[in-house]
Design an enzyme around this catalytic site. Structure first.
Site, short mmCIF file in Angstrom:
data_model
loop_
_atom_site.label_atom_id
_atom_site.label_comp_id
_atom_site.label_asym_id
_atom_site.label_seq_id
_atom_site.Cartn_x
_atom_site.Cartn_y
_atom_site.Cartn_z
N VAL A 22 0.83 -1.21 0.00
CA VAL A 22 0.00 0.00 0.00
C VAL A 22 0.86 1.25 0.00
O VAL A 22 0.59 2.22 -0.72
CB VAL A 22 -0.95 0.00 1.20
N ARG A 76 11.33 -0.76 7.16
CA ARG A 76 12.31 -1.64 7.79
C ARG A 76 13.56 -1.87 6.94
O ARG A 76 14.65 -1.99 7.47
CB ARG A 76 11.65 -2.97 8.12
N ARG A 84 15.94 -0.63 3.89
CA ARG A 84 16.34 0.41 2.93
C ARG A 84 16.76 -0.17 1.60
O ARG A 84 16.68 0.49 0.56
CB ARG A 84 17.51 1.22 3.49
N GLY A 123 -11.03 -1.22 1.81
CA GLY A 123 -10.09 -0.76 0.79
C GLY A 123 -10.48 0.53 0.11
O GLY A 123 -10.60 1.58 0.75
N GLU A 133 -2.65 -14.98 3.89
CA GLU A 133 -1.36 -14.94 4.58
C GLU A 133 -0.89 -16.35 4.93
O GLU A 133 -1.67 -17.30 4.96
CB GLU A 133 -1.50 -14.13 5.88
N LYS A 150 -13.22 -4.30 11.40
CA LYS A 150 -13.91 -3.38 10.49
C LYS A 150 -15.33 -3.12 10.96
O LYS A 150 -15.83 -1.99 10.88
CB LYS A 150 -13.89 -3.95 9.07
N GLY A 175 -5.61 -4.38 -1.87
CA GLY A 175 -4.73 -4.17 -3.02
C GLY A 175 -4.10 -2.80 -2.99
O GLY A 175 -4.60 -1.86 -2.36
#
Length: 430
Positions: free
Chosen positions: A15, A46, A48, A136, A192, A207, A304
């Site tokens: 995102v 986290r 670079r 979303g 996941e 939600k 998404g």
């Protein structure tokens, strides 16, 4: 043209990368709509070294995420880290205490700490925005907080988790069982590696807690939500539902009445003619029923990079325009603190699936338990024996109090006639 809105971005995952791309690609249009440009001046993530496929040149990289809130060159902070506590919550508190606007997609944090953060935003006369936290890219937060603000809303409910909806509708379309479809969804990146938050209904409950507060003008109360996920839905349940004229959906449901606030996440049988029956794949949909506007349906992509980034940037445009307003539609002190309405007092129809031993007297035992608990059976379907000797038996009840169905299942608990635990799904009214 006014000076640019300068933002800091915490989190450069899917995102966060989408936000960077959207602000760059649609910069001219956003500037015209916001009345000024929106510029990312600092980011924190986290790793670079990771190649994210986005241009971060000219943007400061900060290792200490919380320090973003203290920067003099930042007007608003966008949090896309996730997690109900930890760095995300620390950053939220620091940003609002510094009097800066805060944008988040973090439904877990809002479900658990939303009231605190909303009060902090009001005290600092700044904005707490979270359109991306629910459904979303669907503008349901703005729709409830602003578009339906003049209405008394009695019900808000919907398909709130794309992972569950993908699994259920794939089972529906292809006749496969839960475990197989979940494994495929994980391989495709739709679920996941640890899917518990999704398939056990917790994500949908986060939600729902937010939607209920907005719809009913109540304090966010996640702990009052009764949660059941989809782990135990069988392909046979979906087939039986289809034969009866229903689709199976995981529904988050909120209702305000004189008895209090009722909130539940539960797999439901949805009539074929209801809009939610036609929400497929990873789509989300929310239904709100207002006393003047009638039934509203919000439907679209629930996740998404593109849809969620769109919601984040829409919040930034509001901030650039100076459009703040209370986070939950009214000042925190005006939010009601309702009692929790008891589920047992609710009336409705139910679907009950039993896996039973194939022997005489089993059906009589089940129907006797229903009779003794005051449950009236509308229809009963019994299928032939499976290879293991078990039989699938499905009941649909007439309308009645939910406590009676629970009492019947309590009577059957521990029965040697049951091969596995029963499955209860409520039937959503059309």
């Amino acid at each position: 043209m006014a000076e640019k809105l300068r933002i800091a971005l915490a989190g450069l995952g899917t995102v966060g990368g989408g936000v960077v791309k959207l602000l760059a690609q649609n910069a001219a249009l956003i500037e015209r709509r916001a009345g000024r440009g929106i510029e990312i001046v600092a980011v924190s993530a986290r790793d670079r070294t990771r190649d994210r496929g986005i241009d971060l040149s000219g943007i400061d990289w900060v290792d200490d995420t919380v320090s973003l809130a203290a920067r003099a060159d930042v007007d608003a902070v966008v949090e896309l880290i996730g997690g109900s506590d930890g760095p995300a919550l620390t950053l939220a508190r620091a940003t609002l205490n510094a009097g800066k606007a805060f944008v988040t997609a973090n439904k877990a944090m809002l479900a658990h700490h939303g009231l605190e953060l909303a009060a902090a935003a009001e005290a600092a006369n700044t904005a707490l925005k979270y359109e991306a936290a629910v459904a979303g890219g669907i503008p349901v937060i703005k729709g409830l907080r602003e578009g339906a603000a003049a209405n008394v809303i009695d019900h808000v409910y919907g398909v709130l988790n794309g992972t569950c909806n993908y699994i259920l509708t794939t089972m529906e379309a292809e006749g496969r069982d839960f475990a197989e479809v979940l494994s495929e969804a994980q391989a495709l990146g739709y679920a996941e590696a640890d899917p518990s938050f999704d398939i056990d209904g917790v994500d949908a409950a986060h939600k729902l807690a937010i939607l209920s507060s907005l719809a009913f003008g109540t304090e966010v109360d996640f702990d009052a939500i009764a949660i059941t996920g989809i782990r135990h839905v069988l392909g046979a349940d979906i087939a039986e539902a289809d034969a009866l004229g229903y689709r199976v959906r995981l529904v988050g449901f909120g209702e305000a009445s004189a008895k209090g606030l009722f909130q539940r996440v539960h797999p439901c049988l949805v009539p074929m003619g209801h809009p939610l029956a036609h929400v497929t794949g990873s789509l989300n949909a929310v239904v709100a029923e207002g006393n003047f506007v009638g039934r509203l349906l919000f439907q679209g992509a629930g996740a998404g990079d593109g849809p969620t980034a769109s919601a984040v940037v829409a919040d930034l445009i509001d901030i650039a325009r100076g459009e703040y307003g209370p986070a939950f539609g009214m000042p925190v002190k005006s939010l009601a603190h309702p009692k929790t309405a008891p589920a047992g007092e609710r009336r409705g129809r139910s679907y009950l699936r039993f896996t039973v031993a194939d022997r005489p007297g089993v059906l009589a035992e089940l129907t006797a338990a229903m009779r003794d608990a005051g449950v009236s059976i509308e229809s009963l379907i019994q299928r032939g024996a499976a290879p293991d000797g078990s039989v699938l038996l499905v009941m649909v009840t007439h309308e009645g109090p939910e406590r009676s169905v629970v009492a019947a299942l309590d009577k059957l608990e521990g029965s040697s006639s049951l091969v596995g635990p029963p499955m209860l799904m409520h039937i959503l009214a059309g």
